[in-house]
Design an enzyme around this catalytic site. Structure first.
Site, PDB file in Angstrom:
ATOM      1  CG  ASN A   9     -22.734  13.438  37.945  1.00 25.65           C
ATOM      2  OD1 ASN A   9     -22.430  12.256  37.768  1.00 25.65           O
ATOM      3  ND2 ASN A   9     -22.009  14.441  37.474  1.00 25.65           N
ATOM      4  CD1 TRP A  10     -25.318   9.366  42.543  1.00 22.77           C
ATOM      5  CD2 TRP A  10     -25.092   7.140  42.564  1.00 22.77           C
ATOM      6  NE1 TRP A  10     -26.447   8.845  43.094  1.00 22.77           N
ATOM      7  CE2 TRP A  10     -26.352   7.471  43.121  1.00 22.77           C
ATOM      8  CE3 TRP A  10     -24.740   5.794  42.475  1.00 22.77           C
ATOM      9  CZ2 TRP A  10     -27.245   6.505  43.584  1.00 22.77           C
ATOM     10  CZ3 TRP A  10     -25.637   4.827  42.923  1.00 22.77           C
ATOM     11  CH2 TRP A  10     -26.866   5.185  43.479  1.00 22.77           C
ATOM     12  CE  LYS A  11     -19.475  15.342  40.075  1.00 25.56           C
ATOM     13  NZ  LYS A  11     -18.699  16.543  40.204  1.00 25.56           N
ATOM     14  CG  HIS A  95     -20.356  16.888  34.217  1.00 25.27           C
ATOM     15  ND1 HIS A  95     -19.156  17.261  34.761  1.00 25.27           N
ATOM     16  CD2 HIS A  95     -21.285  17.038  35.197  1.00 25.27           C
ATOM     17  CE1 HIS A  95     -19.347  17.608  36.031  1.00 25.27           C
ATOM     18  NE2 HIS A  95     -20.632  17.484  36.314  1.00 25.27           N
ATOM     19  CD  GLU A  97     -16.592  16.501  37.310  1.00 26.39           C
ATOM     20  OE1 GLU A  97     -17.086  15.363  37.211  1.00 26.39           O
ATOM     21  OE2 GLU A  97     -16.809  17.257  38.287  1.00 26.39           O
ATOM     22  CD  GLU A 167     -23.516  20.813  36.521  1.00 26.32           C
ATOM     23  OE1 GLU A 167     -24.030  20.460  37.570  1.00 26.32           O
ATOM     24  OE2 GLU A 167     -22.619  20.167  35.953  1.00 26.32           O
ATOM     25  N   GLY A 173     -18.092  21.101  42.857  1.00 24.71           N
ATOM     26  CA  GLY A 173     -17.219  20.390  43.776  1.00 24.71           C
ATOM     27  C   GLY A 173     -16.319  21.300  44.588  1.00 24.71           C
ATOM     28  CB  SER A 213     -21.327  23.744  45.744  1.00 30.59           C
ATOM     29  OG  SER A 213     -20.015  23.425  45.330  1.00 30.59           O
ATOM     30  N   GLY A 234     -23.928  16.849  42.623  1.00 33.65           N
ATOM     31  CA  GLY A 234     -22.799  15.921  42.647  1.00 33.65           C
ATOM     32  C   GLY A 234     -22.572  15.403  44.054  1.00 33.65           C
ATOM     33  N   GLY A 235     -21.676  16.048  44.777  1.00 29.38           N
ATOM     34  CA  GLY A 235     -21.262  15.585  46.114  1.00 29.38           C
ATOM     35  C   GLY A 235     -22.419  15.224  47.041  1.00 29.38           C
TER      36      GLY A 235
HETATM   37  C1  PEP Z   1     -21.908  18.084  39.236  1.00 24.38           C
HETATM   38  O1  PEP Z   1     -21.167  17.144  39.246  1.00 24.38           O
HETATM   39  O2  PEP Z   1     -22.618  18.289  38.242  1.00 24.38           O
HETATM   40  C2  PEP Z   1     -21.941  18.966  40.405  1.00 24.38           C
HETATM   41  C3  PEP Z   1     -22.709  20.018  40.355  1.00 24.38           C
HETATM   42  O3  PEP Z   1     -21.173  18.608  41.477  1.00 24.38           O
HETATM   43  P1  PEP Z   1     -21.224  19.254  42.959  1.00 24.38           P
HETATM   44  O4  PEP Z   1     -22.667  19.261  43.389  1.00 24.38           O
HETATM   45  O5  PEP Z   1     -20.382  18.349  43.803  1.00 24.38           O
HETATM   46  O6  PEP Z   1     -20.676  20.632  42.861  1.00 24.38           O
END
Ligand code: PEP
Length: 263
Positions: A9-11, A95, A97, A167, A173, A213, A234-235
């Site tokens: 997920n590049w957000k 998600h 966010e 999640e 994040g 994470s 994500g990251g």
């Molecule tokens: C996400 O955006 O779904 C996520 C899990 O982010 P991260 O891996 O950065 O925690």
């Protein structure tokens, strides 16, 4: 073992050139991986460019969100048909966010799931509790509510088209990953809910990713758990090296588990 699915997920990251460079590197490094489903979910602005690069490859495209109507006066929104048209096979829905910053409720999540399914997109549906809810001992109630509300009225056949991403919000994040035991406990509970609502068979078939994470150094211990079928990343999906390592380690684990079974 269900086939793991690793989705990036590049957000709200990557200009056109950055996206092209990243996806070219992924394509080069991951071309021979067959035992893991690989998905990238770039921002809407670069879907087209990424789509052209990964055409006929083992990397699939996903949107990060979708609106539930087919078309109309909905400024700023993107429909399932538009995502399909640009080459998406998947779409992230619900998600945390989006739930936090854009007020998405389980009801909205349900509407988006239906819209995606109508266009034969595979929804990656995110559920999970906040830190406060976990500390108050409400994790299972929250997750149960999200499942019962979000998946309301879906037939078993429709439901089996989904991917679920557990999640925990406190792990997204933050660098603070749920321990494999913490993640497995909730993911096992999710699977049990599915068995109660649908059937044991559905519970066995549905793939449940973990997200929060995920990094190259924790992916193996996570997906070794019996109810964790991959990751929403994500990251660590923003750099080719880390995403490639996550996919390759998952692939190696599948290979070793398959050969253990054959012995
Ligand atoms: C996400 O955006 O779904 C996520 C899990 O982010 P991260 O891996 O950065 O925690």
């Amino acid at each position: 073992m269900r086939k793991p699915i690793i989705a990036g997920n590049w957000k709200m990251h990557k200009t056109t050139l950055e996206a092209i460079n990243l996806v070219n590197a992924l394509k080069r490094e991951l071309y021979n991986i067959e035992n893991v489903d690989i998905v990238v979910c770039p921002p809407f602005t670069v879907l087209n460019e990424v789509s052209e690069i990964i055409q006929d490859s083992n990397i699939a495209l996903g949107g990060q969100d979708v609106f539930w109507e087919k078309e109309g006066a909905f400024t700023g929104e993107v429909s399932a048909r538009m995502l399909k048209d640009v080459g998406c096979r998947y779409v992230i829905i619900g998600h945390s966010e989006r739930r936090k910053y854009f007020g998405e409720t389980d009801e909205i999540v349900g509407k988006k799931i239906r819209a995606a399914l109508k266009e034969e997109l595979i929804p990656i549906v995110c559920i999970g509790e906040s830190l406060k809810q976990r500390e108050e001992g409400k994790t299972f109630d929250i997750v149960k509510g999200q499942i019962r509300q979000g998946f309301k009225d879906l037939s078993e056949e429709e439901f089996l088209k989904l991917i679920i991403a557990y999640e925990p919000i406190w792990a997204i994040g933050t660098g603070r990953t749920a321990t494999p035991g913490e993640a497995e406990e909730v993911q096992g509970f999710i699977r049990q809910q599915i068995a109660d609502i649908y059937s044991e068979e559905a519970a066995n078939l549905i793939r449940i990713q973990y997200g929060g994470s995920v990094k190259p150094d924790n992916i193996e211990e996570l997906i070794r758990e019996k109810d964790i079928d991959g990751a929403l990343v994500g990251g660590a999906s923003l750099e080719a090296d880390s995403f490639v390592e996550i996919v390759k380690k998952s692939s190696a684990l599948v290979r070793s588990e398959t050969s253990d079974k054959q012995k």
